[in-house]
Structures are given as C-alpha cells and as structure tokens.
Design an enzyme around this catalytic site. Structure first.
Site: not given
Ligand code: EPZ
Length: 421
Positions: A22-23, A94, A118, A123-125, A127, A307, A329, A400
C-alpha cells in the site's frame, strides 16, 4: 459499522500470498501526475486507500482504469489540469498529501486540505513544506488548507530534521523535474522510497541513492509514461509472520522479500520462532521452541518498523517473560494497549515506553476497538489465541491496509468472520 468476530483458532497452518505494498502504491500513483504519458502500475493491492487515490487522480483530470483481475491500474495523465484536490477526499486519507509535490511540479500550483492528525499523532507536514520551499515553492499553510505555487522549481540542498517518509517522497517527486540538482540529506530509507525512485527513473528521472540517507536527484525536462510492478507489502508480511508465531503455527509466506523485514525476522528469532528461507517463500514456525520475551524499539528504516509495533506487542503478551516496547516514531501509538489490557494483557504505558507482562496466554476474548489499521490487526491476532470470542469493531481501519484480510486469515485456519453491525 462492520466488525470482525474472532474465535480461539489454534495454530495457523498453510500458506499465504502477500499483496503489493500500500505504502509504495500510493506515492507511485501520485507520481503519475508528473507526466502526460500513460503509466501502468501492476501488483496494486485492492484497498480503500487505493480507491481514494484513484478518485483524487480523476478529480485532477486524469483518466484512471482499474483492472482488479490483474491488480493493475492504468493512469493517463494527459488530461491533468486541475490543481485543487477535493477536500473530502484528502480528509479520507492522509496520503493524499503525496500529490502536492507532483501538482506543484506539473501545474505550478496545488491547493490541498491539511491532511490533519489521526489517532497515532499530529502528522504535521512542515518537512514537506520545508523541502518544497527549498525548491522554490511558495507554500502557505493555514489551519486547514495548504496553498502552494511556484513559477518554476530549482534544485536545492534539503536537510530533513526527521527522516520523514512522506516528505522524502514529496520532495523527490518535485525535484525529479526541477532545474538542476537536488540533494536530500537525512532522507528516509524505507523500501517504499526505493520503489518510488525506481518508478520515477523508469519514467526518465535521474535519481541516485534512494534507500540511503542521501538521495541525489538530477532534474530532467520531462518524464514519460512507463510500466511498474509494486513491491510486496513488508508490513502485511510482518503481520502474517507474527500470526504464525502467536498461534504457535507453521506458515509459508509467499511473494515476500525477507530483506525488507530483517528487524521482524531478528526479533521473532529472539523470541524463539524458527524462520526458514524456502524456494517459494519464507516459512515461519512458532511450534518448535517455547517462545520468550524480547524488547522492541521502533525506529525509521532499517530499524524495527513502527507499523509492526502493535502486531508484535500482541505476540509479546503471550510469550514467557516481560518485554519493553519503545515507540520513537509517532507520539501516540499505544492506543491498542488499552484494548489488549481489556483482554487481560495488563500493559503499563509510561510516555514512549510500554511494559508488557508475558504469560498472558490465553487472553480473554471480549469486545475491543480498532484505533488504527495496525492496532486493528494486532487485536485480531490477539483474538486468535484468546479464550472464547473477540469482537473487533471499527475495522474499516484494518481494511485500509490489508487486502482480503479475512480470506487470507481463514485460509490459514483462523476462525474469523466479518459481520455488519
Ligand atoms: C508513512 O507515513 C506511512 N504511510 C506510515 O504507515 C508509516 O507509519 C510512516 O511512514 C513511518 O514509517 C504511508 O506511507 C502512506 P513520516 P508518513 O512522515 O509519511 C513526523 C500505515 O500503517 N513528521 O515518516 O506520514 C511525524 O509527525 C501508516 O500504513 C514531521 O514532524 O510518516 C511522525 O512523528 C501509518 N513533519 C514522523 O515524522 C513532517 O513534515 C514519521 O512520519 C512529516 C512527518
């Protein structure tokens, strides 16, 4: 709302086929926005999140054909001309944020709702925005919307304060057609990043270093359509590995890449499971040794995947001895501990640490709630070895992320069925 009814099932036996990741499929589908050519994506899992991404692509003007006999999605991006992503679709998933970078690169503009937090965290954006700004994007983040535009994109050096998967993917997609070279430092190294980079390179991009913490992208003028098969889902793989272990069963997992689940293999072996590489796949046996405790600390890849934290915790409640689970994480990914404790697991949470007493076999079947897709899977695994019946509600989360979950589990002897409330 639908729920799963899970009965005590005994050891799982047989073989299970892993679906596409999926990811990996989600960012790859988003990357089709970067070209006016035709892309054929194979091995796509049939999941609600994939359906939402297809609806998003259509709303932007793409032609999207789904062939679920072949698990193939074909995207013709020539008609993409809309830069506003429908609010209701972004709020459903998301991962919709993955189209922001491609839209900015293709149309010079993107308007998208803040994906929002969620159950597992804010889940900020920030970065994602930092990287796209470095490339020349003007990104305005209001409380509920993100407005992005750019006259053109120019390569830049981007340091990620955290190796965010989504931010790495968004930046890599936009940088693929920026003028000049982009270097992403402290990049995420997940296999899904590597799969996205190989898809982009097949489209004509020039990306090196995906899978390491430094990714080098040489921007090109134009990307063309291509064909790509998505990698197997390493988290589904890990979930079925734990299913074999927790039930003390013997399961052959087919169409998986052991290299993508090394931390899960290592931890299962520490618990006493036996894992054998076979011609057709990876065999996981929980029926040979007495299973014992181990400690888990989640980290960005190649560390133990966040995960897999919830599914593995379900196993740890049934082994001999106590374990400590540290979640580094996400800031709020222990909701399943309260649900497992309703089943008698008696888990204590202090900040990022969860203390899991073992020897809780059998757990007590009862009514529990799935708070996120991996927590839901964990509760099903616990239900397989609990006394009596376990009712797992809010299972839309689980569906999902796991294709044909009930069928695959039942095929191994699990007593699980889905009922509408
Ligand atoms: C991806 O989410 C996956 N989703 C998640 O899988 C997975 O848990 C996660 O990566 C970590 O491996 C998809 O790929 C669709 P991150 P993502 O950005 O990209 C912080 C599942 O179960 N962060 O690596 O959202 C954030 O708050 C899902 O399939 C910032 O601070 O994960 C978190 O604490 C759940 N600023 C950490 O980084 C940002 O701009 C990891 O988030 C982005 C993230």
């Amino acid at each position: 709302m639908a729920k799963y009814i899970v009965e005590h099932s005994g050891p799982l036996y047989g073989e299970v086929e892993i679906s596409g990741a999926k990811n990996a499929a989600l960012p790859i589908l988003a990357a089709t926005v970067l070209t006016d050519g035709i892309c054929e994506i194979n091995e796509v899992p049939r999941l609600k999140d994939i359906d939402v991404m297809c609806r998003i692509l259509r709303s932007l003007g793409a032609k999207v054909e789904e062939d679920w006999e072949e698990h193939t999605i074909t995207v013709d991006g020539s008609g993409i001309h809309i830069s506003e992503v429908p609010y209701d679709l972004v709020k459903l998933m998301r991962a919709s944020i993955f189209v922001m970078g491609p839209l900015l690169a293709r149309l010079g503009k993107a308007t998208i709702a803040q994906p929002g937090g969620c159950a597992i965290g804010d889940r900020p954006i920030n970065l994602h925005a930092k990287g796209l700004r470095a490339l020349g994007g003007r990104i305005l983040i209001s409380d509920d919307m993100v407005y992005a535009n750019a006259d053109s994109l120019t390569g830049a050096l981007v340091y990620l304060d955290f190796p965010s998967v989504g931010a790495t993917e968004n930046i890599m997609m936009a940088a693929a057609v920026a003028k000049g070279t982009t270097i992403i430092e402290n990049a995420a190294e997940e296999p899904e990043i590597v799969d996205l980079a190989s898809f982009l390179n097949r489209m004509g991009a020039k990306i090196k270093g995906a899978g390491t913490d430094t990714i080098r992208i040489e921007g090109v003028e134009k990307l063309h359509g291509t064909r790509h098969a998505v990698i197997p889902d390493r988290i589904e793989t890990g979930t079925f590995m734990v299913a074999a272990a927790i039930t003390r069963g013997n399961v052959l997992i087919k169409n998986c890449l052991p290299d993508h689940v090394r931390p899960v293999i290592a931890k299962l072996i520490e618990c006493g499971a036996v894992i054998q590489d076979e011609l057709e796949g990876m065999r996981v046996r929980g029926d040979i040794n007495k299973l014992v405790a181990t400690d888990i600390k989640t980290l960005p890849y190649p560390g133990f995947p966040t995960d897999m934290q919830a599914p593995f915790m379900a196993l740890l409640t049934t082994v001999s001895g106590s374990s400590t689970v540290i979640e580094t994480v996400f800031e709020n990914r222990f909701m399943h501990t309260a649900e497992l404790s309703k089943m008698g697991a008696n888990i204590r949470v202090e900040g990022k640490n969860a203390y899991v007493p073992g020897d809780k076999c059998p757990l007590e079947g009862t009514q529990v709630v799935s708070t996120d897709l991996r927590a839901g899977a964990a509760l099903v695994l616990a239900g397989l070895v609990a006394k009596g019946t376990t009712e797992v509600s809010q299972i839309h989360h689980v569906e999902r992320g796991y294709e044909n979950f009930v069928e695959k589990m039942s095929g191994l002897g699990a007593k699980i069925r889905k009922v509408e409330d």
